[in-house]
Design an enzyme around this catalytic site. Structure first.
Site, PDB file in Angstrom:
ATOM      1  N   LEU A   1      -3.554 -18.307   6.169  1.00 15.17           N
ATOM      2  CA  LEU A   1      -2.892 -17.087   5.871  1.00 15.17           C
ATOM      3  C   LEU A   1      -2.215 -16.716   7.335  1.00 15.17           C
ATOM      4  CD1 LEU A   1      -2.139 -14.603   3.780  1.00 15.17           C
ATOM      5  CD2 LEU A   1      -3.734 -13.429   4.934  1.00 15.17           C
TER       6      LEU A   1
ATOM      7  N   GLY B   1      -2.510   9.531   5.641  1.00 11.57           N
ATOM      8  CA  GLY B   1      -2.629  11.004   6.082  1.00 11.57           C
ATOM      9  C   GLY B   1      -2.978  11.760   4.989  1.00 11.57           C
ATOM     10  N   ARG B   2      -2.598  11.474   3.740  1.00 15.58           N
ATOM     11  CA  ARG B   2      -2.803  12.176   2.605  1.00 15.58           C
ATOM     12  C   ARG B   2      -4.246  12.162   2.226  1.00 15.58           C
ATOM     13  NH1 ARG B   2       1.530  10.954  -1.863  1.00 15.58           N
ATOM     14  NH2 ARG B   2       2.524  10.391   0.248  1.00 15.58           N
TER      15      ARG B   2
ATOM     16  N   HIS C   1      -5.949   7.180   9.090  1.00 14.65           N
ATOM     17  CA  HIS C   1      -5.209   6.043   9.746  1.00 14.65           C
ATOM     18  C   HIS C   1      -6.600   5.156   9.996  1.00 14.65           C
ATOM     19  CE1 HIS C   1      -1.522   7.860   9.804  1.00 14.65           C
ATOM     20  NE2 HIS C   1      -1.716   8.572  10.656  1.00 14.65           N
TER      21      HIS C   1
ATOM     22  N   ASP D   1       1.128   3.292   2.436  1.00 10.54           N
ATOM     23  CA  ASP D   1       1.371   4.408   2.916  1.00 10.54           C
ATOM     24  C   ASP D   1       0.123   5.400   2.271  1.00 10.54           C
ATOM     25  OD1 ASP D   1       3.023   6.818   3.422  1.00 10.54           O
ATOM     26  OD2 ASP D   1       4.310   6.348   1.876  1.00 10.54           O
ATOM     27  N   GLY D   2       0.099   6.533   2.603  1.00  6.48           N
ATOM     28  CA  GLY D   2      -1.041   7.625   1.939  1.00  6.48           C
ATOM     29  C   GLY D   2      -2.188   7.972   2.787  1.00  6.48           C
TER      30      GLY D   2
ATOM     31  N   SER E   1      12.250   2.519   2.659  1.00  5.68           N
ATOM     32  CA  SER E   1      11.987   3.248   3.942  1.00  5.68           C
ATOM     33  C   SER E   1      12.388   2.102   5.127  1.00  5.68           C
ATOM     34  CB  SER E   1      10.413   3.766   4.288  1.00  5.68           C
ATOM     35  OG  SER E   1      10.458   4.863   3.182  1.00  5.68           O
TER      36      SER E   1
ATOM     37  N   SER F   1       6.543   2.127  11.943  1.00  2.66           N
ATOM     38  CA  SER F   1       8.012   2.185  11.921  1.00  2.66           C
ATOM     39  C   SER F   1       8.673   2.732  13.042  1.00  2.66           C
ATOM     40  CB  SER F   1       8.454   2.696  10.720  1.00  2.66           C
ATOM     41  OG  SER F   1       8.584   4.042  10.769  1.00  2.66           O
TER      42      SER F   1
ATOM     43  N   ARG G   1       6.424  11.404  15.000  1.00  5.32           N
ATOM     44  CA  ARG G   1       5.161  12.165  14.609  1.00  5.32           C
ATOM     45  C   ARG G   1       4.834  12.884  15.795  1.00  5.32           C
ATOM     46  NH1 ARG G   1       2.034   8.180  10.510  1.00  5.32           N
ATOM     47  NH2 ARG G   1       3.854   8.033   8.829  1.00  5.32           N
TER      48      ARG G   1
ATOM     49  N   GLU H   1      10.356  -8.623  -5.814  1.00  4.48           N
ATOM     50  CA  GLU H   1       9.793  -7.826  -6.975  1.00  4.48           C
ATOM     51  C   GLU H   1       9.341  -6.616  -6.160  1.00  4.48           C
ATOM     52  OE1 GLU H   1      10.214  -8.010 -10.222  1.00  4.48           O
ATOM     53  OE2 GLU H   1      11.146 -10.014 -10.172  1.00  4.48           O
TER      54      GLU H   1
ATOM     55  N   ARG I   1      10.446   4.141  -2.577  1.00  2.26           N
ATOM     56  CA  ARG I   1      11.489   3.699  -1.435  1.00  2.26           C
ATOM     57  C   ARG I   1      11.077   2.648  -0.701  1.00  2.26           C
ATOM     58  NH1 ARG I   1      10.713   9.258  -0.895  1.00  2.26           N
ATOM     59  NH2 ARG I   1       9.296   9.005   1.029  1.00  2.26           N
TER      60      ARG I   1
HETATM   61  C1  V0D Z   1      -2.159   2.853  10.566  1.00  2.00           C
HETATM   62  C2  V0D Z   1      -2.352   1.819   7.786  1.00  2.00           C
HETATM   63  C3  V0D Z   1      -3.669  -2.430  12.151  1.00  2.00           C
HETATM   64  C4  V0D Z   1      -1.171   1.972   8.357  1.00  2.00           C
HETATM   65  C5  V0D Z   1      -3.150   0.674   8.693  1.00  2.00           C
HETATM   66  C6  V0D Z   1       0.439   0.460  16.043  1.00  2.00           C
HETATM   67  C7  V0D Z   1      -0.791   2.909   9.633  1.00  2.00           C
HETATM   68  C8  V0D Z   1      -3.612   1.149  10.058  1.00  2.00           C
HETATM   69  C9  V0D Z   1      -2.650  -2.420  13.192  1.00  2.00           C
HETATM   70  C10 V0D Z   1      -2.594  -3.719  13.792  1.00  2.00           C
HETATM   71  C11 V0D Z   1      -2.085   0.741  11.857  1.00  2.00           C
HETATM   72  C12 V0D Z   1      -1.443  -3.932  14.627  1.00  2.00           C
HETATM   73  C13 V0D Z   1      -1.196  -5.087  15.356  1.00  2.00           C
HETATM   74  C14 V0D Z   1      -2.014  -6.086  15.506  1.00  2.00           C
HETATM   75  C15 V0D Z   1      -3.595  -6.081  14.705  1.00  2.00           C
HETATM   76  C16 V0D Z   1      -3.645  -4.779  13.825  1.00  2.00           C
HETATM   77  C17 V0D Z   1      -2.206  -1.474  13.122  1.00  2.00           C
HETATM   78  C18 V0D Z   1      -0.812   0.316  13.679  1.00  2.00           C
HETATM   79  C19 V0D Z   1      -1.178   1.005  12.889  1.00  2.00           C
HETATM   80  C20 V0D Z   1       0.346   0.919  14.675  1.00  2.00           C
HETATM   81  F1  V0D Z   1      -1.902  -7.125  16.134  1.00  2.00           F
HETATM   82  N1  V0D Z   1      -3.617  -1.151  11.443  1.00  2.00           N
HETATM   83  N2  V0D Z   1      -2.550  -0.683  12.039  1.00  2.00           N
HETATM   84  N3  V0D Z   1      -1.088  -0.838  14.034  1.00  2.00           N
HETATM   85  N4  V0D Z   1      -2.617   1.457  11.111  1.00  2.00           N
END
Ligand code: V0D
Length: 256
Positions: A147, A39-40, A53, A36-37, A212, A81, A87, A223, A210
């Site tokens: 991993l 956008g901020r 992002h 999270d964070g 969420s 989510s 959005r 934890e 939270r």
């Molecule tokens: C934005 C911060 C990697 C949170 C991280 C579709 C929100 C960057 C993926 C990703 C997002 C998804 C699937 C995959 C490989 C990478 C990603 C979204 C948003 C939303 F197979 N970062 N990321 N997907 N953000």
């Protein structure tokens, strides 16, 4: 040379890692992160939210590297989510292209690191090109033994539980089992996380306290670890701090 390039697998991860012996502590098997964070982070710099992002996406590799060094088995990250559909359309459009961007940049490194990519959530509802990129990555890494990078995408915990309950109901209708057979293990087996185990540690950045709608069933004994640091500023050092704090806590699972 980037540490990220080092090949790792379950066997040599132990040997190459000195980190996990600090404090003689247990290493959590499964760590989950609410990133999270973003956008901020961007707004603070006078940048558009999407720049946050992008920065947040680039930040994932630092934590993947650290998780690999620690010998953590599963790292679940909350990328999108079911509530994120609320959005603005242009932000959603940008977000749903990030998996393509991420995989284009990092899939070779993830392969070198022996990382296995999985997802939880309703991937089917995503744009076709996004789905294709994810499927290719999952297929390409399916035999990797290091991993597990489990990406929660279009994920919502209540939705997941409803999905599980529906499957169980169908099983009863089909006569596969009776209502009295329903128990925690059965519900668990129909969750998207069935093969991953519950998270030992859940990290949330950016000061919100939270869950969420993230892994609600699975978080029964997790934890929880919170920090005010915004996701793009969260680094390997912070991740280590969370692990060491985890090691100092006594887990009781409801016992005394
Ligand atoms: C934005 C911060 C990697 C949170 C991280 C579709 C929100 C960057 C993926 C990703 C997002 C998804 C699937 C995959 C490989 C990478 C990603 C979204 C948003 C939303 F197979 N970062 N990321 N997907 N953000």
């Amino acid at each position: 040379m980037d540490l990220f390039k080092l090949p790792f697998n379950k066997k040599n991860r132990k040997a190459e890692s000195s980190l996990q012996h600090k404090d003689q502590g247990r290493i959590p098997n499964h760590v989950a992160i609410i990133m999270d964070g973003n956008g901020r982070w961007a707004q603070k710099r006078g940048l558009p939210r999407v720049a946050g992002h992008k920065e947040g996406m680039d930040n994932i590799k630092k934590v993947v590297r650290k998780a690999n060094q620690f010998g953590i088995e599963v790292l679940t990250i909350y990328a999108f989510s079911t509530e994120n559909w609320k959005r603005p359309t242009d932000e959603i459009e940008y977000l749903l292209k990030l998996p393509i961007d991420f995989l284009q940049h990092y899939l070779p490194e993830l392969m070198d690191r022996n990382v296995k990519i999985q997802t939880i959530g309703e991937v089917n509802a995503l744009p076709q090109r996004t789905k294709d990129a994810i499927k290719r990555a999952v297929d390409q890494t399916t035999h990797n033994t290091g991993l597990v990078l489990n990406i929660a995408i279009n994920y919502g915990s209540r939705h997941e539980m409803i999905h599980s309950v529906k499957q169980i109901c169908q099983g009863v209708i089909d006569g596969a089992y009776s209502v009295d057979d329903i128990n925690e293990d059965m519900l668990n087996d129909y969750l998207f996380t069935a093969d991953l185990g519950d998270p030992d540690l859940i990290i949330r950045t950016s000061g919100e306290l939270r869950l969420s709608n993230f892994l609600l069933w699975q978080a029964a004994y997790s934890e929880l670890w919170f920090t005010d640091i915004l996701w793009p500023d969260f680094d390997g050092e912070q991740f280590e701090k969370a692990i060491y704090d985890f090691q100092r806590r006594k887990r009781r699972y409801g016992g005394v």
